[in-house]
Design a protein around this motif. Sequence first.
Motif, PDB file in Angstrom:
ATOM      1  N   HIS A   1       9.558  -5.301  10.327  1.00 28.43           N
ATOM      2  CA  HIS A   1       9.316  -4.622   9.065  1.00 28.43           C
ATOM      3  C   HIS A   1       8.519  -5.502   8.097  1.00 28.43           C
ATOM      4  O   HIS A   1       7.666  -5.020   7.367  1.00 28.43           O
ATOM      5  CB  HIS A   1      10.647  -4.234   8.430  1.00 28.43           C
ATOM      6  CG  HIS A   1      10.494  -3.599   7.094  1.00 28.43           C
ATOM      7  ND1 HIS A   1      10.230  -2.263   6.954  1.00 28.43           N
ATOM      8  CD2 HIS A   1      10.522  -4.131   5.840  1.00 28.43           C
ATOM      9  CE1 HIS A   1      10.117  -1.991   5.665  1.00 28.43           C
ATOM     10  NE2 HIS A   1      10.300  -3.101   4.966  1.00 28.43           N
TER      11      HIS A   1
ATOM     12  N   ARG B   1       6.434  -7.893   8.718  1.00 26.08           N
ATOM     13  CA  ARG B   1       5.079  -8.277   9.142  1.00 26.08           C
ATOM     14  C   ARG B   1       4.065  -7.606   8.230  1.00 26.08           C
ATOM     15  O   ARG B   1       4.175  -6.429   7.915  1.00 26.08           O
ATOM     16  CB  ARG B   1       4.860  -7.792  10.581  1.00 26.08           C
ATOM     17  CG  ARG B   1       4.117  -8.784  11.417  1.00 26.08           C
ATOM     18  CD  ARG B   1       4.288  -8.446  12.882  1.00 26.08           C
ATOM     19  NE  ARG B   1       5.560  -8.917  13.411  1.00 26.08           N
ATOM     20  CZ  ARG B   1       6.088  -8.482  14.546  1.00 26.08           C
ATOM     21  NH1 ARG B   1       5.477  -7.549  15.238  1.00 26.08           N
ATOM     22  NH2 ARG B   1       7.229  -8.974  14.988  1.00 26.08           N
ATOM     23  N   CYS B   2       3.087  -8.346   7.764  1.00 28.60           N
ATOM     24  CA  CYS B   2       2.134  -7.683   6.879  1.00 28.60           C
ATOM     25  C   CYS B   2       0.715  -8.155   7.120  1.00 28.60           C
ATOM     26  O   CYS B   2       0.465  -9.068   7.883  1.00 28.60           O
ATOM     27  CB  CYS B   2       2.541  -7.856   5.428  1.00 28.60           C
ATOM     28  SG  CYS B   2       2.461  -9.537   4.887  1.00 28.60           S
ATOM     29  N   ASP B   3      -0.179  -7.482   6.444  1.00 33.59           N
ATOM     30  CA  ASP B   3      -1.601  -7.708   6.690  1.00 33.59           C
ATOM     31  C   ASP B   3      -2.041  -9.067   6.185  1.00 33.59           C
ATOM     32  O   ASP B   3      -1.388  -9.664   5.347  1.00 33.59           O
ATOM     33  CB  ASP B   3      -2.424  -6.641   5.976  1.00 33.59           C
ATOM     34  CG  ASP B   3      -1.968  -5.258   6.382  1.00 33.59           C
ATOM     35  OD1 ASP B   3      -1.480  -5.139   7.522  1.00 33.59           O
ATOM     36  OD2 ASP B   3      -2.077  -4.335   5.559  1.00 33.59           O
TER      37      ASP B   3
ATOM     38  N   GLY C   1       0.899 -12.941   2.250  1.00 30.17           N
ATOM     39  CA  GLY C   1       1.960 -12.089   2.782  1.00 30.17           C
ATOM     40  C   GLY C   1       3.268 -12.301   2.030  1.00 30.17           C
ATOM     41  O   GLY C   1       3.960 -11.353   1.657  1.00 30.17           O
TER      42      GLY C   1
ATOM     43  N   MET D   1       2.944 -10.884  -1.447  1.00 29.54           N
ATOM     44  CA  MET D   1       3.041  -9.428  -1.428  1.00 29.54           C
ATOM     45  C   MET D   1       4.502  -8.983  -1.454  1.00 29.54           C
ATOM     46  O   MET D   1       4.881  -8.061  -2.163  1.00 29.54           O
ATOM     47  CB  MET D   1       2.383  -8.851  -0.169  1.00 29.54           C
ATOM     48  CG  MET D   1       0.937  -8.469  -0.336  1.00 29.54           C
ATOM     49  SD  MET D   1       0.683  -7.184  -1.563  1.00 29.54           S
ATOM     50  CE  MET D   1       1.074  -5.734  -0.590  1.00 29.54           C
ATOM     51  N   HIS D   2       5.304  -9.653  -0.654  1.00 32.26           N
ATOM     52  CA  HIS D   2       6.710  -9.269  -0.597  1.00 32.26           C
ATOM     53  C   HIS D   2       7.457  -9.691  -1.858  1.00 32.26           C
ATOM     54  O   HIS D   2       8.369  -9.002  -2.300  1.00 32.26           O
ATOM     55  CB  HIS D   2       7.382  -9.861   0.637  1.00 32.26           C
ATOM     56  CG  HIS D   2       7.092  -9.066   1.876  1.00 32.26           C
ATOM     57  ND1 HIS D   2       7.663  -7.849   2.123  1.00 32.26           N
ATOM     58  CD2 HIS D   2       6.257  -9.301   2.905  1.00 32.26           C
ATOM     59  CE1 HIS D   2       7.215  -7.367   3.258  1.00 32.26           C
ATOM     60  NE2 HIS D   2       6.361  -8.227   3.761  1.00 32.26           N
TER      61      HIS D   2
ATOM     62  N   ARG E   1       5.598  -7.466  -4.797  1.00 32.19           N
ATOM     63  CA  ARG E   1       5.653  -6.040  -4.460  1.00 32.19           C
ATOM     64  C   ARG E   1       4.406  -5.237  -4.830  1.00 32.19           C
ATOM     65  O   ARG E   1       4.415  -4.040  -4.713  1.00 32.19           O
ATOM     66  CB  ARG E   1       6.864  -5.354  -5.099  1.00 32.19           C
ATOM     67  CG  ARG E   1       8.192  -5.935  -4.666  1.00 32.19           C
ATOM     68  CD  ARG E   1       9.308  -5.114  -5.260  1.00 32.19           C
ATOM     69  NE  ARG E   1      10.612  -5.586  -4.874  1.00 32.19           N
ATOM     70  CZ  ARG E   1      11.282  -6.499  -5.545  1.00 32.19           C
ATOM     71  NH1 ARG E   1      10.763  -7.055  -6.605  1.00 32.19           N
ATOM     72  NH2 ARG E   1      12.486  -6.859  -5.133  1.00 32.19           N
TER      73      ARG E   1
ATOM     74  N   GLN F   1      13.222  -1.488   3.438  1.00 34.55           N
ATOM     75  CA  GLN F   1      12.636  -2.086   2.240  1.00 34.55           C
ATOM     76  C   GLN F   1      13.642  -2.036   1.101  1.00 34.55           C
ATOM     77  O   GLN F   1      13.800  -2.994   0.363  1.00 34.55           O
ATOM     78  CB  GLN F   1      11.353  -1.344   1.861  1.00 34.55           C
ATOM     79  CG  GLN F   1      10.510  -2.073   0.825  1.00 34.55           C
ATOM     80  CD  GLN F   1      10.123  -3.478   1.287  1.00 34.55           C
ATOM     81  OE1 GLN F   1       9.672  -3.662   2.421  1.00 34.55           O
ATOM     82  NE2 GLN F   1      10.329  -4.472   0.444  1.00 34.55           N
TER      83      GLN F   1
ATOM     84  N   LEU G   1       9.785 -13.774   7.632  1.00 40.20           N
ATOM     85  CA  LEU G   1       8.360 -13.471   7.523  1.00 40.20           C
ATOM     86  C   LEU G   1       7.537 -14.691   7.891  1.00 40.20           C
ATOM     87  O   LEU G   1       6.587 -14.603   8.659  1.00 40.20           O
ATOM     88  CB  LEU G   1       8.041 -13.017   6.091  1.00 40.20           C
ATOM     89  CG  LEU G   1       6.562 -12.834   5.745  1.00 40.20           C
ATOM     90  CD1 LEU G   1       5.979 -11.668   6.520  1.00 40.20           C
ATOM     91  CD2 LEU G   1       6.363 -12.592   4.256  1.00 40.20           C
TER      92      LEU G   1
END
Lengths: 352, 221
Positions: free
Chosen positions: A53, A55-57, B31, B34-35, B38, B131, B150
């Motif tokens: 979940h 994992r991102c760009d 990354g 981003m998390h 948000r 999420q 991550l």
Amino acid sequence: MICDDVRKYDYTYLDDEFDRRERAEFEAHITACPPCRDHVARAARFREGVRKHLRCDEAPSHLRGRVCAGLDAAEGGHGMPRWAIPLALAASLGVVTVGWQYVVETAPAGGSMIGHVGGRVAAAPVKLVVTPTKVAGVTGVRNSDPKRMARRYKPAMRVTRSLRSNVEYCESENKMAVRQVEHVGSTEVIGGGVNDDFLAKDGQYEAIRTAANLRALVSSHRRPLPPEVAGTARVQDWLRRAAPGHSALPIAEGAGVRLLGARLGHLGGHRVVAFRYRAFDKPVTVVRYLPAGRGDDDRPEPMPSAQPNGAVRDLVAGYSVVHTAKNGDVLSIVSELEHQALLGIIEPPSFL
Amino acid sequence: MLGIFGQDRAKSKARREFEKEAMPHLDALYGYAMHLSRNPADAEDLVQETYIKALKNHHRYQPGTNCRAWMFRIMTNTFFNIVRAKKRRPMVEADALPDIEMQVAEHHQGSGIYRPLEEQLLDGVISTHMQEAIDSLPEDFRTVLLLADLEDFSYKEIAEVMGCPVGTVMSRLYRARRQMQRKLLDHAVNEGIVERPEVNEDGVIPMDAFRLRGKRAKKAG
């Protein structure tokens, strides 16, 4: 190790934070204890789900430029607002490297597959570097004493009792049994001690089955470097130049198996060609070990002979690893696919 | 003039060194950002801020040590500063959570009596809740989870990034995951994907349910 410990340290185990001994004890326990095995399997699935979940760009391509511009401004100290730096400048700057997963591995295999060590516990991505060939063997020896076990598994079997846990490890030829015992004993060796035959038989892939190499294999699978070449035709072309004499693809494409790319590299002291495949929607890394001593490399590393005599399986950090020889090359294959699936990819069943 | 040129050259050399070390972590930092924040705009700001701070403090960085962890530490601190300033999401003192919560959570997921939820939980149906579950974690739990799952940092590196002992990392990570598992289980039960496990508040399986299960197992066997 007791069940409570397993519940408490399940993630420590899955995060690969145990040392070898602790890991062996943990694995011995979950091998012998189905509820704990289920528990760890569940935790592993959950952990994998979270990871998937998260994992991102990669960063947008203009970000690098924006950061550089910000650094210029900060360094110059002229207080120019960072947001005022034209986007055009950003766009003209480098493109962010695409995180590309590569697979390391190669090796055409010839012989019949004889898996020996291994055995995944349920469907749980647990790592068991050494596990009983049959879990059933554990129940078989549960009530026998070590000396009887030693007689039973003759010739030359080794029974080791862990100092810290109620676990015994018994090895004989290609079998290893683990059982829990009622008391904490001291380490003892019963029977013939280390059996040279055992090592010799297994010796084929020992050079590439060191803990360091296995870890390197898995980490190169998890965090691959970008390929030097991509696409089947170009990889074949490149192989003819980069690794003459070893230019065949380790695994044939087709039936859900696609070659993404390849690169030359080093792995645990060996020169390797790393291939990245995609098989059944999972990345597969194939490492083909190149013979040492070509040109600059004067210190040849011990290498297993490339005689095809089956495959050896390892399970490292939840990843299946298969070592085998194919068309005169030694290969290690890493993937989250099951061992059986990997073997099927290396040596597709004849009816396909 | 010469002096000025010399200075410029020296400066650009330091800068080049910095970029050579720090730039490869851009994707990973983005990354993470981003998390944390948000949304893409805030994430980009955070990344840029991090790099600027890192450049300014580059003289404090010891070459050869873990540059990645150092960059993440700067980003984490920067982010926490922003959060504190905005008071958008008050920090929960992680270690002040009552232990009982952890124990209950453990019982919920740990007693090994549940049907295999995860196949269903993690396949699409529940991924929207994932999420939510992550977002519901207190910031310092969430940060540790992101660093571990991550960014694939080891516990030791996370301790370095967070500036806390490894034991704290372990307990935060443990609690974060248990809390999420429990949240997801609640969602699954609410949506009728699974039955509510037969565990009462104390984590004890009621006798009736226990016997029923025994009978069911016998029948199946």
